[in-house]
Motif scaffolding. Structure first.
Motif, PDB file in Angstrom:
ATOM      1  N   TYR A 274       0.750  -1.086  -0.020  1.00  2.00           N
ATOM      2  CA  TYR A 274      -0.007   0.055   0.066  1.00  2.00           C
ATOM      3  C   TYR A 274       0.813   1.007   0.103  1.00  2.00           C
ATOM      4  CZ  TYR A 274       0.873  -0.244   4.968  1.00  2.00           C
ATOM      5  OH  TYR A 274       1.623  -0.324   6.197  1.00  2.00           O
ATOM      6  N   VAL A 275       0.064   2.377  -0.561  1.00  2.00           N
ATOM      7  CA  VAL A 275       0.907   3.672  -0.367  1.00  2.00           C
ATOM      8  C   VAL A 275       0.152   4.683   0.400  1.00  2.00           C
ATOM      9  CG1 VAL A 275       1.589   5.581  -1.882  1.00  2.00           C
ATOM     10  CG2 VAL A 275       1.595   3.378  -2.909  1.00  2.00           C
ATOM     11  N   ASN A 276       0.810   5.139   1.577  1.00  2.00           N
ATOM     12  CA  ASN A 276       0.131   6.026   2.441  1.00  2.00           C
ATOM     13  C   ASN A 276      -0.141   7.294   1.909  1.00  2.00           C
ATOM     14  OD1 ASN A 276      -0.131   4.181   4.591  1.00  2.00           O
ATOM     15  ND2 ASN A 276       2.048   4.710   5.265  1.00  2.00           N
ATOM     16  N   ILE A 277      -1.104   7.865   2.107  1.00  3.75           N
ATOM     17  CA  ILE A 277      -1.701   9.219   1.896  1.00  3.75           C
ATOM     18  C   ILE A 277      -0.581  10.441   1.860  1.00  3.75           C
ATOM     19  CG2 ILE A 277      -3.435  11.126   1.713  1.00  3.75           C
ATOM     20  CD1 ILE A 277      -4.011   8.414  -0.510  1.00  3.75           C
ATOM     21  N   VAL A 278      -0.329  10.370   3.500  1.00  4.31           N
ATOM     22  CA  VAL A 278       0.600  11.454   3.662  1.00  4.31           C
ATOM     23  C   VAL A 278       2.098  11.311   2.951  1.00  4.31           C
ATOM     24  CG1 VAL A 278       1.642   9.983   5.411  1.00  4.31           C
ATOM     25  CG2 VAL A 278       1.685  12.324   5.903  1.00  4.31           C
ATOM     26  N   ASP A 279       2.342  10.269   2.681  1.00  7.68           N
ATOM     27  CA  ASP A 279       3.466  10.068   1.603  1.00  7.68           C
ATOM     28  C   ASP A 279       3.351  10.310   0.066  1.00  7.68           C
ATOM     29  OD1 ASP A 279       5.076   8.968   4.047  1.00  7.68           O
ATOM     30  OD2 ASP A 279       4.487   6.880   3.528  1.00  7.68           O
ATOM     31  N   LEU A 280       2.295  10.080  -0.329  1.00  9.21           N
ATOM     32  CA  LEU A 280       1.856  10.382  -1.496  1.00  9.21           C
ATOM     33  C   LEU A 280       1.940  11.796  -1.844  1.00  9.21           C
ATOM     34  CD1 LEU A 280       1.213   8.660  -4.340  1.00  9.21           C
ATOM     35  CD2 LEU A 280      -1.082   9.042  -3.842  1.00  9.21           C
ATOM     36  N   LEU A 281       1.278  12.592  -0.612  1.00 12.90           N
ATOM     37  CA  LEU A 281       0.995  13.761  -1.042  1.00 12.90           C
ATOM     38  C   LEU A 281       2.324  15.010  -0.939  1.00 12.90           C
ATOM     39  CD1 LEU A 281      -2.308  14.571   0.816  1.00 12.90           C
ATOM     40  CD2 LEU A 281      -1.980  14.491  -1.666  1.00 12.90           C
ATOM     41  N   THR A 286      -3.205  17.351  -4.264  1.00 17.04           N
ATOM     42  CA  THR A 286      -4.604  16.693  -3.918  1.00 17.04           C
ATOM     43  C   THR A 286      -5.170  16.322  -5.202  1.00 17.04           C
ATOM     44  OG1 THR A 286      -4.456  17.717  -1.549  1.00 17.04           O
ATOM     45  CG2 THR A 286      -6.644  17.244  -2.663  1.00 17.04           C
ATOM     46  N   ASP A 287      -4.991  17.657  -6.051  1.00 21.12           N
ATOM     47  CA  ASP A 287      -5.991  17.571  -7.122  1.00 21.12           C
ATOM     48  C   ASP A 287      -5.442  16.358  -8.041  1.00 21.12           C
ATOM     49  OD1 ASP A 287      -7.413  19.988  -6.458  1.00 21.12           O
ATOM     50  OD2 ASP A 287      -5.272  20.870  -6.988  1.00 21.12           O
ATOM     51  N   ALA A 288      -4.122  16.213  -8.194  1.00 21.60           N
ATOM     52  CA  ALA A 288      -3.911  14.959  -9.187  1.00 21.60           C
ATOM     53  C   ALA A 288      -4.172  13.646  -8.660  1.00 21.60           C
ATOM     54  CB  ALA A 288      -2.010  15.075  -9.141  1.00 21.60           C
ATOM     55  N   VAL A 289      -4.227  13.679  -7.188  1.00 20.89           N
ATOM     56  CA  VAL A 289      -4.784  12.190  -6.690  1.00 20.89           C
ATOM     57  C   VAL A 289      -6.093  11.943  -6.861  1.00 20.89           C
ATOM     58  CG1 VAL A 289      -4.931  10.811  -4.333  1.00 20.89           C
ATOM     59  CG2 VAL A 289      -2.848  12.280  -4.841  1.00 20.89           C
ATOM     60  N   ARG A 290      -6.775  13.110  -6.862  1.00 14.36           N
ATOM     61  CA  ARG A 290      -8.273  12.934  -6.966  1.00 14.36           C
ATOM     62  C   ARG A 290      -8.697  12.768  -8.637  1.00 14.36           C
ATOM     63  NH1 ARG A 290     -12.145  14.941  -2.781  1.00 14.36           N
ATOM     64  NH2 ARG A 290     -13.564  15.018  -4.555  1.00 14.36           N
ATOM     65  N   ILE A 309       0.187   8.046 -12.116  1.00 15.29           N
ATOM     66  CA  ILE A 309      -0.204   8.969 -11.185  1.00 15.29           C
ATOM     67  C   ILE A 309       0.672  10.180 -11.582  1.00 15.29           C
ATOM     68  CG2 ILE A 309       1.744   8.312  -9.438  1.00 15.29           C
ATOM     69  CD1 ILE A 309      -1.461   9.717  -8.274  1.00 15.29           C
ATOM     70  N   ASP A 310       1.839  10.087 -12.368  1.00 16.94           N
ATOM     71  CA  ASP A 310       2.635  11.329 -12.632  1.00 16.94           C
ATOM     72  C   ASP A 310       1.845  11.809 -14.082  1.00 16.94           C
ATOM     73  OD1 ASP A 310       4.732  10.785 -11.305  1.00 16.94           O
ATOM     74  OD2 ASP A 310       6.133   9.775 -12.888  1.00 16.94           O
ATOM     75  N   GLN A 311       1.080  11.063 -14.872  1.00 15.50           N
ATOM     76  CA  GLN A 311       0.224  11.540 -15.777  1.00 15.50           C
ATOM     77  C   GLN A 311      -0.766  12.417 -15.252  1.00 15.50           C
ATOM     78  OE1 GLN A 311       1.249  11.829 -19.259  1.00 15.50           O
ATOM     79  NE2 GLN A 311      -0.648  13.081 -19.315  1.00 15.50           N
ATOM     80  N   ALA A 312      -1.425  11.857 -14.124  1.00 17.15           N
ATOM     81  CA  ALA A 312      -2.553  12.348 -13.619  1.00 17.15           C
ATOM     82  C   ALA A 312      -2.184  13.897 -13.053  1.00 17.15           C
ATOM     83  CB  ALA A 312      -2.969  11.620 -12.463  1.00 17.15           C
ATOM     84  N   GLN A 313      -0.693  14.041 -12.531  1.00 15.64           N
ATOM     85  CA  GLN A 313      -0.389  15.310 -12.113  1.00 15.64           C
ATOM     86  C   GLN A 313       0.049  16.350 -13.228  1.00 15.64           C
ATOM     87  OE1 GLN A 313       0.673  16.413  -8.619  1.00 15.64           O
ATOM     88  NE2 GLN A 313       0.259  18.177  -9.787  1.00 15.64           N
ATOM     89  N   ILE A 314       0.339  15.778 -14.448  1.00 17.43           N
ATOM     90  CA  ILE A 314       0.620  16.788 -15.686  1.00 17.43           C
ATOM     91  C   ILE A 314      -0.753  17.241 -15.979  1.00 17.43           C
ATOM     92  CG2 ILE A 314       1.170  16.720 -17.974  1.00 17.43           C
ATOM     93  CD1 ILE A 314       3.487  14.362 -17.140  1.00 17.43           C
ATOM     94  N   THR A 315      -1.739  16.219 -16.459  1.00 14.86           N
ATOM     95  CA  THR A 315      -3.201  16.545 -16.684  1.00 14.86           C
ATOM     96  C   THR A 315      -3.758  17.717 -15.708  1.00 14.86           C
ATOM     97  OG1 THR A 315      -3.478  14.313 -17.601  1.00 14.86           O
ATOM     98  CG2 THR A 315      -5.412  15.794 -17.310  1.00 14.86           C
ATOM     99  N   SER A 316      -3.668  17.408 -14.461  1.00 15.91           N
ATOM    100  CA  SER A 316      -4.295  18.211 -13.552  1.00 15.91           C
ATOM    101  C   SER A 316      -3.652  19.707 -13.719  1.00 15.91           C
ATOM    102  CB  SER A 316      -3.947  17.697 -12.068  1.00 15.91           C
ATOM    103  OG  SER A 316      -4.361  18.679 -11.223  1.00 15.91           O
ATOM    104  N   ASP A 317      -2.426  19.858 -13.790  1.00 10.83           N
ATOM    105  CA  ASP A 317      -1.597  21.015 -14.258  1.00 10.83           C
ATOM    106  C   ASP A 317      -2.207  21.573 -15.156  1.00 10.83           C
ATOM    107  OD1 ASP A 317      -0.251  20.626 -11.587  1.00 10.83           O
ATOM    108  OD2 ASP A 317       1.711  19.816 -12.661  1.00 10.83           O
ATOM    109  N   ARG A 318      -2.208  20.904 -16.430  1.00  9.89           N
ATOM    110  CA  ARG A 318      -2.788  21.610 -17.625  1.00  9.89           C
ATOM    111  C   ARG A 318      -4.205  22.100 -17.322  1.00  9.89           C
ATOM    112  NH1 ARG A 318      -0.418  16.980 -21.945  1.00  9.89           N
ATOM    113  NH2 ARG A 318       1.694  17.910 -21.985  1.00  9.89           N
TER     114      ARG A 318
END
Length: 454
Positions: A274-281, A286-290, A309-318
């Motif tokens: 598992y991946v803990n949220i506190v570590d992931l953030l 937050t927007d990328a995770v959602r 999750i990297d792609q989600a961050q890129i998409t969220s930023d755009r």
């Protein structure tokens, strides 16, 4: 018209509430025996978004999500850490609340805790015994599953299958039947216990949610939800004990979210994957995770990889950049229909269509995947307008911004926009970029103009 896929009927059904425009919803919350991980977050984000959409459709949602603070796994952690169960519960509950806030999850209407409802649980058990559905045995109390003829209807299995699959306890001499489940557990050394008519002990895990949902929402719920792993035995047992006591349907719609998988296995503490949220953030917004969670329909599995999750961050930023640019151009003035260009008219039509398409997608069992597809297409249309328009119409762009706000409110994204917009430096930088891009557009230097836009 909203349609919901209910696990109980295994089909899409038109959503009709017991009370007009009011949704009584109970969601099985976490056992607070460790840090919140992405598996917990997947469920929480999915149901938070569904709740937000129901509120967007003008329902009043009474949302109850429990915290399990007394249960076998809690006791195991307390013994391992050589601490009291209550101390463990208080610590991890504070961490869960912190991480839930970090994920922009709305507070539940009520967050009941099992330890605070012991007396009501004892009364619940007494009612089942009185009706002949439960029995006491050496200080334990069990539910007699053979007395409930519909046992297995949620998980779509027969009682004999439960025995064959090995999920029943065949070695407990206190039970009349191996599949019977505990409503009350006799006191054991070093475990928390409370006085009861059957001696000191503690409630069984399955009982807790049935009792607390009834206290806060009544005998019949509109929606009951949780992870797929709760379908059996937890939710199956909830139905059996609740409907045996009240003689009424326990819940009209059952919603279950899919797993998050790592290496084709469900993410869970027991597997250690598992991946803990506190570590992931620490690495992703937050927007990328959602966005990562919501790009997949809530009933479908999600494969977790760093690339995803990297792609989600890129998409969220755009997406954020487009919305921020839109807000910069928006002016809260009435649209002057006599002064609209063809591009203005075209964008207004696309705003109307995007809203309709979004509602259509979300009405079909809260399909956030298709909903996001509408948002991404819409953001491209708005960006295209900003690139092509000789003169940007601030009132038209304000309409575009209003729809972005609707999307953000449903998906729980970019809630801190006001902080960004109130920062003088950010405002100056955005305006400078807009001016520079405008100069490049006048020179028809589309390559540089597009680079600034992107």
């Amino acid at each position: 018209m909203i349609k919901i896929y209910s696990t109980l009927t295994r089909q899409l059904e038109e959503f009709k509430t017991i009370e007009p425009s009011v949704v009584k919803w109970y969601n099985c919350g976490p056992t607070v025996n460790g840090l919140m991980h992405l598996g917990h977050a997947r469920s929480a984000i999915a149901f938070d978004t569904i709740r937000r959409y129901l509120e967007y459709k003008e329902y009043k949602v009474v949302y109850v999500m429990n915290f399990t603070d007394i249960e076998d796994r809690m006791i195991e952690v307390a013994k391992r850490e050589k601490r009291a169960v209550l101390e463990v519960a208080e610590e991890y509950l504070s961490y869960f609340r912190r991480d839930m806030a970090s994920l922009n999850l709305k507070e539940a209407t009520v967050h009941p805790r099992a330890m605070l409802h012991i007396n009501q649980m004892i009364e619940f058990i007494e009612g089942l015994i009185e009706k002949g559905y439960a029995y006491e045995s050496n200080g334990d109390v069990y539910f007699d599953v053979r007395k409930f003829e519909e046992y297995g209807k949620l998980s779509n299995q027969k009682l004999e299958n439960v025995l064959q699959e090995g999920t029943a306890d065949t070695k407990n001499p206190n039970k009349r039947f191996p599949a019977d489940f505990a409503l009350w557990k006799n006191e054991k050394p070093s475990e928390p216990s409370w006085s009861s008519p059957w001696g000191k002990g503690r409630p069984g895990w399955n009982l807790e949610c049935s009792c607390m949902s009834r206290i806060y929402l009544g005998d019949t719920l509109d929606i009951h939800s949780g992870g797929q792993d709760l379908i059996f035995p937890h939710h199956e047992n909830e139905i059996a004990q609740s409907e045996s006591l009240t003689g009424k349907p326990f819940a009209n719609y059952w919603l279950h979210n899919g797993y998050i998988n790592i290496d084709k296995e469900k993410m869970s503490k027991s597997l250690g994957n598992y991946v803990n949220i506190v570590d992931l953030l620490q690495y992703y917004s937050t927007d990328a995770v959602r966005l990562f969670v919501l790009q997949t329909h809530y009933r479908s599995p999600i494969i977790f990889t760093e690339d995803a999750i990297d792609q989600a961050q890129i998409t969220s930023d755009r997406l954020f950049d487009v919305i921020l640019l839109t807000k910069n151009y928006a002016t809260e003035t009435t649209v002057d229909k006599s002064a609209l260009s063809d591009l203005d008219k075209d964008l207004l039509e696309k705003i109307t269509k995007a809203r309709e398409d979004f509602v259509k997608a979300m009405d079909e069992d809260f399909n956030t995947s298709n909903g996001f597809a509408v948002v991404f297409d819409y953001s491209r249309e708005v960006n295209d307008y900003l690139r092509k328009a000789d003169k940007i119409n601030g009132s038209v762009i304000n309409k575009a911004d209003e729809l972005f706000d609707e999307f953000r409110s449903v998906f729980g994204l970019y809630e801190d926009f006001n902080n960004y917009l109130s920062m003088d430096l950010v405002e100056k930088l955005v305006k400078l970029l807009v001016e520079i891009r405008g100069e490049y557009r006048k020179e028809k230097n589309w390559e540089m103009s597009d680079k600034i836009r992107d």
